[in-house]
Design a protein around this motif. Structure first.
Motif, mmCIF file in Angstrom:
data_model
loop_
_atom_site.group_PDB
_atom_site.id
_atom_site.type_symbol
_atom_site.label_atom_id
_atom_site.label_comp_id
_atom_site.label_asym_id
_atom_site.label_seq_id
_atom_site.Cartn_x
_atom_site.Cartn_y
_atom_site.Cartn_z
ATOM 1 N N TYR A 1 1.544 -1.035 -0.563
ATOM 2 C CA TYR A 1 -0.148 0.357 -0.110
ATOM 3 C C TYR A 1 0.718 1.285 0.072
ATOM 4 O O TYR A 1 1.102 2.070 -0.498
ATOM 5 C CB TYR A 1 -0.667 -0.551 1.067
ATOM 6 C CG TYR A 1 -1.150 1.683 1.432
ATOM 7 C CD1 TYR A 1 -2.709 2.109 0.839
ATOM 8 C CD2 TYR A 1 -0.871 1.985 2.776
ATOM 9 C CE1 TYR A 1 -2.881 3.299 1.415
ATOM 10 C CE2 TYR A 1 -1.299 3.947 3.425
ATOM 11 C CZ TYR A 1 -2.553 3.773 2.861
ATOM 12 O OH TYR A 1 -2.369 5.086 3.014
ATOM 13 N N ALA B 1 1.001 3.931 -2.796
ATOM 14 C CA ALA B 1 0.597 5.448 -2.516
ATOM 15 C C ALA B 1 1.619 7.146 -2.767
ATOM 16 O O ALA B 1 1.807 7.673 -3.634
ATOM 17 C CB ALA B 1 -0.150 5.698 -0.807
ATOM 18 N N SER C 1 -6.343 11.239 -8.640
ATOM 19 C CA SER C 1 -7.703 9.808 -7.389
ATOM 20 C C SER C 1 -8.640 10.244 -7.281
ATOM 21 O O SER C 1 -8.846 9.075 -7.216
ATOM 22 C CB SER C 1 -7.094 11.055 -5.794
ATOM 23 O OG SER C 1 -5.945 11.501 -5.407
ATOM 24 N N LEU D 1 -8.370 1.466 -1.127
ATOM 25 C CA LEU D 1 -7.498 2.388 -0.143
ATOM 26 C C LEU D 1 -7.147 3.402 -0.675
ATOM 27 O O LEU D 1 -5.992 3.968 -0.542
ATOM 28 C CB LEU D 1 -7.282 1.908 1.062
ATOM 29 C CG LEU D 1 -8.456 1.210 2.046
ATOM 30 C CD1 LEU D 1 -7.848 0.681 3.347
ATOM 31 C CD2 LEU D 1 -9.332 2.656 2.842
ATOM 32 N N ALA E 1 -7.262 6.900 -1.831
ATOM 33 C CA ALA E 1 -7.445 8.110 -0.592
ATOM 34 C C ALA E 1 -5.006 7.889 -0.553
ATOM 35 O O ALA E 1 -5.344 8.955 0.008
ATOM 36 C CB ALA E 1 -7.743 7.307 0.387
ATOM 37 N N GLY E 2 -4.564 7.216 -0.375
ATOM 38 C CA GLY E 2 -3.810 7.147 0.228
ATOM 39 C C GLY E 2 -3.074 8.604 -1.230
ATOM 40 O O GLY E 2 -1.239 8.709 -1.200
ATOM 41 N N LEU F 1 -3.889 11.927 -0.515
ATOM 42 C CA LEU F 1 -3.148 12.274 0.833
ATOM 43 C C LEU F 1 -1.611 11.960 0.227
ATOM 44 O O LEU F 1 -1.130 13.196 1.035
ATOM 45 C CB LEU F 1 -3.500 11.428 2.410
ATOM 46 C CG LEU F 1 -4.523 11.623 2.396
ATOM 47 C CD1 LEU F 1 -5.085 10.639 3.425
ATOM 48 C CD2 LEU F 1 -4.622 12.348 2.938
ATOM 49 N N HIS G 1 -2.596 4.798 8.690
ATOM 50 C CA HIS G 1 -1.548 5.807 8.275
ATOM 51 C C HIS G 1 -2.668 7.396 6.928
ATOM 52 O O HIS G 1 -1.624 8.050 7.169
ATOM 53 C CB HIS G 1 -0.879 5.013 6.997
ATOM 54 C CG HIS G 1 0.137 5.544 6.023
ATOM 55 N ND1 HIS G 1 -0.388 6.235 4.606
ATOM 56 C CD2 HIS G 1 1.842 6.417 5.807
ATOM 57 C CE1 HIS G 1 0.754 6.784 4.098
ATOM 58 N NE2 HIS G 1 1.830 6.537 4.666
ATOM 59 N N LEU G 2 -3.726 6.510 6.494
ATOM 60 C CA LEU G 2 -4.604 7.157 5.854
ATOM 61 C C LEU G 2 -4.822 9.009 6.788
ATOM 62 O O LEU G 2 -4.437 9.261 6.549
ATOM 63 C CB LEU G 2 -4.973 6.720 5.588
ATOM 64 C CG LEU G 2 -5.529 6.171 4.274
ATOM 65 C CD1 LEU G 2 -6.489 5.218 3.857
ATOM 66 C CD2 LEU G 2 -4.980 6.765 2.966
ATOM 67 N N HIS H 1 -1.801 11.290 7.961
ATOM 68 C CA HIS H 1 -1.167 12.273 6.617
ATOM 69 C C HIS H 1 -2.139 13.061 6.001
ATOM 70 O O HIS H 1 -1.835 14.557 6.191
ATOM 71 C CB HIS H 1 -0.885 11.327 6.034
ATOM 72 C CG HIS H 1 -0.040 10.334 5.425
ATOM 73 N ND1 HIS H 1 1.009 9.943 5.788
ATOM 74 C CD2 HIS H 1 0.736 11.472 4.381
ATOM 75 C CE1 HIS H 1 1.852 9.705 5.369
ATOM 76 N NE2 HIS H 1 2.441 10.534 4.828
#
Length: 451
Positions: free
Chosen positions: A63, A67, A106, A134, A137-138, A141, A193-194, A197
């Motif tokens: 992931y 990202a 995104s 997901l 979203a990463g 961000l 993590h999300l 950030h």
């Protein structure tokens, strides 16, 4: 001059000599707060390695790779153009353009992920579809992280950037520990993590934006965005693919190696990367921000030269050297510190330490290519390094090397490319300063003029 006045003058001079310089305070403050934040994760590693399996960390690493690689694509690297702005007013519409680009790209990635499902190739086909959903979203961000960091540097808000650099890893680590203690899965690592950030970018924007700037940034005119995109078109044409190549070098190998040798190896690589490159994030990146801020602030070339020499020496002394020492010792202590199932991590750390040491010297000088608009040079440097790294991985796979042998071939090839690229950037940097010195004999020169 009377004796009393002479004594007073000399005492003032001595006090000024020992007073911390603004640049030193900024560098120490930013590095120190970043170090404290990263230290929370490093101290938590022995516990996290027991709460989550190598396969869990492998999915989290995948992931992160997606990202980090997608971040510069999302913002189209317009965030780097912020460094080349001559004033806050000129930087503000560029920030709006970077945020707008990250949001649109995104959303497109989210649509593709929804259509194509959550399948990954090779040994990683068991990854849940949630991971793929997901990832957009990463990516968003990650793009906002770069844009808000550049905005803070350009505005001289180093103390705000320092606080954000502490909050992000500290909050992420706390959330990941809580998730592990509750017995949650690897997806909880991603959600932590999300959240961290999102906090990072929000904190910087709240602290640095004036009330009258919010509308201009978040509700910009399309015509204004189009003009800015045209003015800074070389950044998506050259800097974006250059940064993608750099992020591929840092993040894609775990995906490829995991696909070839299993998700557990991706976990070992992800853990080793965090150990080796934590000092780079703590010190080298902070020093690079200070150097870039100095150039953007219009400092004289004499001061820029002196600062660049000090930064190169500091990176070699406090980052590159210690990273090599830790790498040599890691095979003997990784099993003891992280647990026996993570013992192979020490060998991977040793291999990564070579590339980490070279990157520690190069990273402080990366964004000066944006400040001086060396876009083509940055692209050629990063592309050459990426080509060497991935050629080594595919060569190792084709020759049926053992995983560790492939990793060593990859890091040695990447180190050669990074060292050559650093030499090219420093040569162009020195030549540009000499050219500006010559021009300044006849007229003032801007440090961010197009070259």
């Amino acid at each position: 001059m009377s004796v009393e006045r002479l004594i007073s003058f000399r005492m003032t001079a001595v006090a000024a000599a020992f007073r911390p310089r603004p640049l030193a305070r900024n560098a120490l403050g930013l590095s120190g707060m970043t170090a404290l934040g990263q230290l929370t994760f490093v101290l938590a590693l022995p516990l996290l390695s027991r709460l989550f399996s190598p396969a869990d960390f492998g999915l989290f690493t995948i992931y992160l790779s997606v990202a980090n690689i997608g971040g510069p694509i999302a913002a189209l690297k317009f965030d780097s153009a912020i460094y080349s702005a001559s004033s806050r007013e000129e930087a503000r519409p560029i920030l709006a353009l970077a945020i707008f680009s990250a949001a649109i790209v995104s959303l497109g990635v989210l649509g593709l992920a929804a259509l194509n499902g959550g399948h990954l190739p090779g040994a990683l086909t068991g990854a849940p579809a949630t991971l793929v959903m997901l990832a957009p979203a990463g990516i968003l961000l990650a793009g906002l992280w770069s844009a808000t960091s550049a905005w803070a540097v350009r505005c001289g808000a180093i103390s705000t950037l320092a606080a954000a650099r502490f909050l992000q890893p500290a909050v992420m680590t706390a959330l990941q520990l809580a998730a592990g203690l509750l017995g949650w899965s690897a997806i909880a690592l991603i959600l932590a993590h999300l959240a961290s950030h999102a906090l990072y970018s929000s904190f910087i924007l709240i602290r640095t934006l004036r009330a009258d700037e919010i509308r201009h940034i978040f509700l910009p005119r399309i015509a204004s965005l189009a003009r800015e995109a045209n003015r800074h078109r070389l950044f998506p044409f050259y800097v974006m693919p250059a940064n993608v190549a750099s992020q591929l070098v840092a993040n894609a190998p775990p995906i490829l190696l995991g696909s070839l040798y299993g998700a557990a190896l991706a976990g070992y690589c992800g853990m080793a990367y965090r150990v080796v490159f934590a000092p780079t994030a703590i010190i080298s990146l902070s020093l690079g921000h200070v150097l870039t801020a100095t150039i953007c602030g219009g400092a004289p070339n004499r001061a820029i030269r002196a600062l660049s020499r000090k930064i190169l020496i500091a990176s070699a002394t406090f980052v590159a050297g210690p990273v090599l020492v830790v790498g040599m010792l890691a095979p003997y202590f990784s099993g003891l510190i992280l647990g026996e199932r993570w013992a192979l991590t020490g060998q991977v750390v040793f291999a990564f330490s070579i590339l980490g040491a070279i990157q520690a010297l190069a990273i402080p000088f990366t964004e000066i290519t944006s400040a001086y608009r060396f876009q083509r040079l940055r692209f050629s440097v990063e592309a050459a390094t990426a080509a060497l790294v991935f050629a080594a991985i595919f060569c190792g796979a084709a020759l049926r090397f053992e995983p560790l042998s492939t990793i060593w071939l990859m890091t040695l090839s990447g180190s050669a490319g990074a060292a050559t690229g650093l030499a090219r950037i420093l040569f162009a940097f020195r030549h540009r300063l000499e050219k500006d010195d010559h021009v300044s004999e006849f007229a003032p020169a801007s440090p961010v003029a197009t070259s």
